[in-house]
Design a protein around this motif. Sequence first.
Motif, PDB file in Angstrom:
ATOM      1  N   SER A 152      -5.391  -3.300  29.537  1.00 33.17           N
ATOM      2  CA  SER A 152      -4.334  -2.447  29.601  1.00 33.17           C
ATOM      3  C   SER A 152      -2.916  -2.941  29.835  1.00 33.17           C
ATOM      4  CB  SER A 152      -4.405  -1.127  30.612  1.00 33.17           C
ATOM      5  OG  SER A 152      -5.704  -0.650  30.148  1.00 33.17           O
ATOM      6  N   SER A 153      -3.082  -4.444  30.088  1.00 34.62           N
ATOM      7  CA  SER A 153      -1.799  -5.205  30.352  1.00 34.62           C
ATOM      8  C   SER A 153      -1.844  -6.411  30.252  1.00 34.62           C
ATOM      9  CB  SER A 153      -1.664  -4.801  31.811  1.00 34.62           C
ATOM     10  OG  SER A 153      -2.573  -5.648  32.677  1.00 34.62           O
ATOM     11  N   GLY A 154      -0.599  -7.327  30.149  1.00 32.93           N
ATOM     12  CA  GLY A 154      -0.642  -8.511  30.190  1.00 32.93           C
ATOM     13  C   GLY A 154      -1.322  -9.392  31.280  1.00 32.93           C
ATOM     14  N   SER A 155      -1.409  -8.814  32.617  1.00 30.73           N
ATOM     15  CA  SER A 155      -2.094  -9.319  33.521  1.00 30.73           C
ATOM     16  C   SER A 155      -3.794  -9.397  33.212  1.00 30.73           C
ATOM     17  CB  SER A 155      -1.913  -8.529  34.705  1.00 30.73           C
ATOM     18  OG  SER A 155      -0.497  -8.477  35.102  1.00 30.73           O
ATOM     19  N   GLU A 156      -4.051  -8.217  32.854  1.00 25.63           N
ATOM     20  CA  GLU A 156      -5.674  -8.275  32.298  1.00 25.63           C
ATOM     21  C   GLU A 156      -6.011  -9.124  31.312  1.00 25.63           C
ATOM     22  OE1 GLU A 156      -7.728  -4.091  32.546  1.00 25.63           O
ATOM     23  OE2 GLU A 156      -5.613  -3.753  32.699  1.00 25.63           O
ATOM     24  N   SER A 192       5.556 -20.596  35.357  1.00 21.51           N
ATOM     25  CA  SER A 192       5.071 -19.622  34.483  1.00 21.51           C
ATOM     26  C   SER A 192       4.932 -18.354  35.131  1.00 21.51           C
ATOM     27  CB  SER A 192       3.478 -20.282  33.995  1.00 21.51           C
ATOM     28  OG  SER A 192       2.863 -20.230  35.193  1.00 21.51           O
ATOM     29  N   TYR A 193       4.732 -17.389  34.104  1.00 23.02           N
ATOM     30  CA  TYR A 193       4.649 -15.934  34.806  1.00 23.02           C
ATOM     31  C   TYR A 193       3.226 -15.708  34.197  1.00 23.02           C
ATOM     32  CZ  TYR A 193       5.085 -11.050  36.353  1.00 23.02           C
ATOM     33  OH  TYR A 193       4.708  -9.870  36.866  1.00 23.02           O
ATOM     34  N   GLY A 194       1.945 -15.267  35.123  1.00 23.24           N
ATOM     35  CA  GLY A 194       0.646 -14.811  34.655  1.00 23.24           C
ATOM     36  C   GLY A 194       0.269 -13.366  34.832  1.00 23.24           C
ATOM     37  N   GLY A 195       0.917 -12.704  35.826  1.00 18.28           N
ATOM     38  CA  GLY A 195       0.545 -11.155  35.770  1.00 18.28           C
ATOM     39  C   GLY A 195       0.098 -10.946  37.276  1.00 18.28           C
ATOM     40  N   ALA A 221      -0.918 -21.456  29.228  1.00 16.94           N
ATOM     41  CA  ALA A 221       0.433 -21.692  28.890  1.00 16.94           C
ATOM     42  C   ALA A 221       1.191 -20.667  27.953  1.00 16.94           C
ATOM     43  CB  ALA A 221       0.853 -23.167  28.367  1.00 16.94           C
ATOM     44  N   GLU A 222       2.298 -20.326  28.209  1.00 12.54           N
ATOM     45  CA  GLU A 222       3.118 -19.683  27.400  1.00 12.54           C
ATOM     46  C   GLU A 222       4.126 -20.594  26.556  1.00 12.54           C
ATOM     47  OE1 GLU A 222       5.732 -16.925  30.024  1.00 12.54           O
ATOM     48  OE2 GLU A 222       4.969 -18.265  31.721  1.00 12.54           O
ATOM     49  N   PRO A 223       3.957 -20.379  24.948  1.00 11.18           N
ATOM     50  CA  PRO A 223       4.416 -21.086  24.017  1.00 11.18           C
ATOM     51  C   PRO A 223       5.999 -21.063  24.557  1.00 11.18           C
ATOM     52  CG  PRO A 223       3.197 -19.490  23.159  1.00 11.18           C
ATOM     53  CD  PRO A 223       3.106 -19.235  24.490  1.00 11.18           C
ATOM     54  N   ALA A 246      -3.417 -19.689  25.060  1.00 12.01           N
ATOM     55  CA  ALA A 246      -2.027 -19.481  24.595  1.00 12.01           C
ATOM     56  C   ALA A 246      -1.724 -18.136  25.100  1.00 12.01           C
ATOM     57  CB  ALA A 246      -1.726 -19.580  23.318  1.00 12.01           C
ATOM     58  N   ASP A 247      -0.811 -17.958  26.280  1.00 10.19           N
ATOM     59  CA  ASP A 247      -0.229 -16.634  26.695  1.00 10.19           C
ATOM     60  C   ASP A 247       1.041 -16.194  25.606  1.00 10.19           C
ATOM     61  OD1 ASP A 247       0.942 -14.704  27.813  1.00 10.19           O
ATOM     62  OD2 ASP A 247       1.062 -15.419  30.085  1.00 10.19           O
ATOM     63  N   GLU A 248       0.596 -15.474  24.860  1.00  6.25           N
ATOM     64  CA  GLU A 248       1.402 -14.812  23.668  1.00  6.25           C
ATOM     65  C   GLU A 248       2.222 -13.533  24.171  1.00  6.25           C
ATOM     66  OE1 GLU A 248       2.883 -16.120  20.818  1.00  6.25           O
ATOM     67  OE2 GLU A 248       1.234 -17.908  20.472  1.00  6.25           O
ATOM     68  N   VAL A 249       2.187 -13.214  25.406  1.00  9.79           N
ATOM     69  CA  VAL A 249       2.535 -11.910  26.000  1.00  9.79           C
ATOM     70  C   VAL A 249       4.036 -11.688  25.446  1.00  9.79           C
ATOM     71  CG1 VAL A 249       2.977 -10.452  27.788  1.00  9.79           C
ATOM     72  CG2 VAL A 249       0.945 -11.535  27.662  1.00  9.79           C
ATOM     73  N   GLN A 250       4.697 -12.641  25.691  1.00  6.12           N
ATOM     74  CA  GLN A 250       6.449 -12.261  25.387  1.00  6.12           C
ATOM     75  C   GLN A 250       6.604 -12.967  23.847  1.00  6.12           C
ATOM     76  OE1 GLN A 250       9.356 -12.972  28.063  1.00  6.12           O
ATOM     77  NE2 GLN A 250       8.234 -12.366  29.608  1.00  6.12           N
ATOM     78  N   THR A 251       5.695 -13.920  23.424  1.00  5.37           N
ATOM     79  CA  THR A 251       6.140 -14.801  22.419  1.00  5.37           C
ATOM     80  C   THR A 251       5.449 -14.133  20.961  1.00  5.37           C
ATOM     81  OG1 THR A 251       4.403 -16.198  22.925  1.00  5.37           O
ATOM     82  CG2 THR A 251       6.791 -16.819  23.144  1.00  5.37           C
ATOM     83  N   ALA A 254       0.118  -8.643  24.988  1.00  7.27           N
ATOM     84  CA  ALA A 254       0.571  -7.514  25.695  1.00  7.27           C
ATOM     85  C   ALA A 254       1.620  -6.960  25.064  1.00  7.27           C
ATOM     86  CB  ALA A 254       0.206  -7.504  27.029  1.00  7.27           C
ATOM     87  N   LYS A 255       2.768  -6.441  25.955  1.00  9.77           N
ATOM     88  CA  LYS A 255       3.940  -6.272  25.514  1.00  9.77           C
ATOM     89  C   LYS A 255       4.427  -5.634  24.201  1.00  9.77           C
ATOM     90  CE  LYS A 255       6.192  -9.229  29.284  1.00  9.77           C
ATOM     91  NZ  LYS A 255       6.621  -8.189  30.303  1.00  9.77           N
ATOM     92  N   GLY A 256       4.776  -6.604  23.462  1.00 14.28           N
ATOM     93  CA  GLY A 256       5.080  -6.121  21.932  1.00 14.28           C
ATOM     94  C   GLY A 256       4.167  -5.768  20.843  1.00 14.28           C
TER      95      GLY A 256
HETATM   96  N1  PMP Z   1       2.117 -13.063  30.449  1.00 11.99           N
HETATM   97  C1  PMP Z   1       3.354 -13.169  30.490  1.00 11.99           C
HETATM   98  C2  PMP Z   1       4.026 -14.336  29.587  1.00 11.99           C
HETATM   99  C3  PMP Z   1       4.260 -12.128  31.024  1.00 11.99           C
HETATM  100  O1  PMP Z   1       5.505 -12.377  30.503  1.00 11.99           O
HETATM  101  C4  PMP Z   1       3.721 -11.147  31.685  1.00 11.99           C
HETATM  102  C5  PMP Z   1       4.840  -9.858  32.012  1.00 11.99           C
HETATM  103  N2  PMP Z   1       6.165 -10.235  32.427  1.00 11.99           N
HETATM  104  C6  PMP Z   1       2.498 -11.066  31.905  1.00 11.99           C
HETATM  105  C7  PMP Z   1       1.667 -12.037  31.387  1.00 11.99           C
HETATM  106  C8  PMP Z   1       1.797  -9.827  32.434  1.00 11.99           C
HETATM  107  O2  PMP Z   1       2.033  -8.559  31.792  1.00 11.99           O
HETATM  108  P1  PMP Z   1       1.911  -7.220  32.402  1.00 11.99           P
HETATM  109  O3  PMP Z   1       3.092  -6.953  33.239  1.00 11.99           O
HETATM  110  O4  PMP Z   1       1.696  -6.306  31.345  1.00 11.99           O
HETATM  111  O5  PMP Z   1       0.493  -7.277  33.216  1.00 11.99           O
END
Ligand code: PMP
Length: 432
Positions: A110-114, A138-141, A210-212, A243-248, A273-275
């Motif tokens: 349900s989220s990028g963190s998960e 980096s940002y992971g959640g 890593a986030e691209p 690859a953490d593609e949550v934003q990219t 997640a996100k998009g």
């Molecule tokens: N990974 C990246 C690259 C993010 O930018 C974010 C949210 N900013 C997350 C993971 C975590 O996503 P969420 O807030 O949906 O838990």
Amino acid sequence: MDANTIRAKHKQFLFPNVSNFYSESLVPVKAQGMSVWDSEGKKYLDFFAGILTVSVGHCNPKVVEETAAQLRTLGHVSTLYPTEPIVRMAEKMASLAPAHPAGWKLMFTSSGSEANETSILTAKVATGAQDMIALRHSYGGRTATALNMMGHKSYRPRGSEIPGIKHAHAPYCYRCDFGLTYPSCEMRCAKDIETLIQTETSGAVACFIAEPIMGVGGFITPPKEYFQVAVPIIKKYGGLFIADEVQTGFGRTGNHMWGIDNYGVTPDIMSFAKGIANGAPVGATMAKAELADKQTYSSIATFGGNPVSMIQALATLSVIENERLVENSKVVGGYLRDGLNALAERFTQIGEVRGMGLMQALELVKDRKTKEPDPQGANRLMEATRKRGLLIGKGGLYGNVMRIAPPMIATKGDVDDALKILGESLGESATA
Ligand code: PMP
């Protein structure tokens, strides 16, 4: 409820770290396409898209229609029952994955963190190793492992630390930890990962995540060779690349569906997640089938793959494909980049313009020579753009990076409007 009541109740009933942008927070009440309206009826051009999430425009009619129809038909059953929406979405994602002979499998959350938590656990189970490498900045959640992989002190509360996560130097060329310059640096930051593994781990590594492009870190954009140097080092020590593609993901970077496609390497596991669903709470982990097949422990995600959110995700993906929004990110993103470069020629507080596609940043500095970060200037620019009806984001370790990432339906006309406001606001905030 009027805006002041909402602000007061937010302060009274929400945790204080559910923080809002702006000195007086903006209370949105409706949105459509590229526009958001606040409670006073003021209209804003949205160039942050709910943190790069509203990929196909606010309240996109096709997405709303299909999601509402599903909500009326079958709202929730949990992962204990297979549904058509979950298998359709899994099959769709697997079809968009990088080439891999054995194929890919999905786990929805349900989220990028998960999504990141699941990706990391998948790597640990598959390799049997515990140590992992993440990047500084980096940002992971918000979940335990994802929180600890963050390279950003303000997101890491005291006492939350868990062992086994080592932070490599970020490919942050504008502020190189080694004081070097690209390309003569010869990817020192990537090569240093080997020293990190040899000196700070057991020598067996579960993964490198890593986030691209590092989103919250301020759209830090690695040089094109970075992952081609970093990933083989991880592989040499038995690790997998996540690859953490949550934003990219989903075309944001313009040339490709996935941010990592810009770097010529294939990940083993991907987090999304996100998009992915234009605002529905969907997280997804996609792993190469042979890695996914090792996940035999019991697992339930009550909301993971919920039929309503899967339909919202499928509708979002079909808009991205039918309206050729990946291409649009490239073309309109390029146009935006040219406009931002032109602003950098006029305003010396812009230290660097960086990013790809419709994911572009301005790093603000007090002085171009010393590169001293200017977080106050960033705050002033946030207020000045809000006043003129433009929403943008802010990020970076020092809070001095403006993040510009509109819905991927943005037109050149929208970019012209945003650039005009940005120019006026940079002029005002420079002299404030
Ligand atoms: N990974 C990246 C690259 C993010 O930018 C974010 C949210 N900013 C997350 C993971 C975590 O996503 P969420 O807030 O949906 O838990």
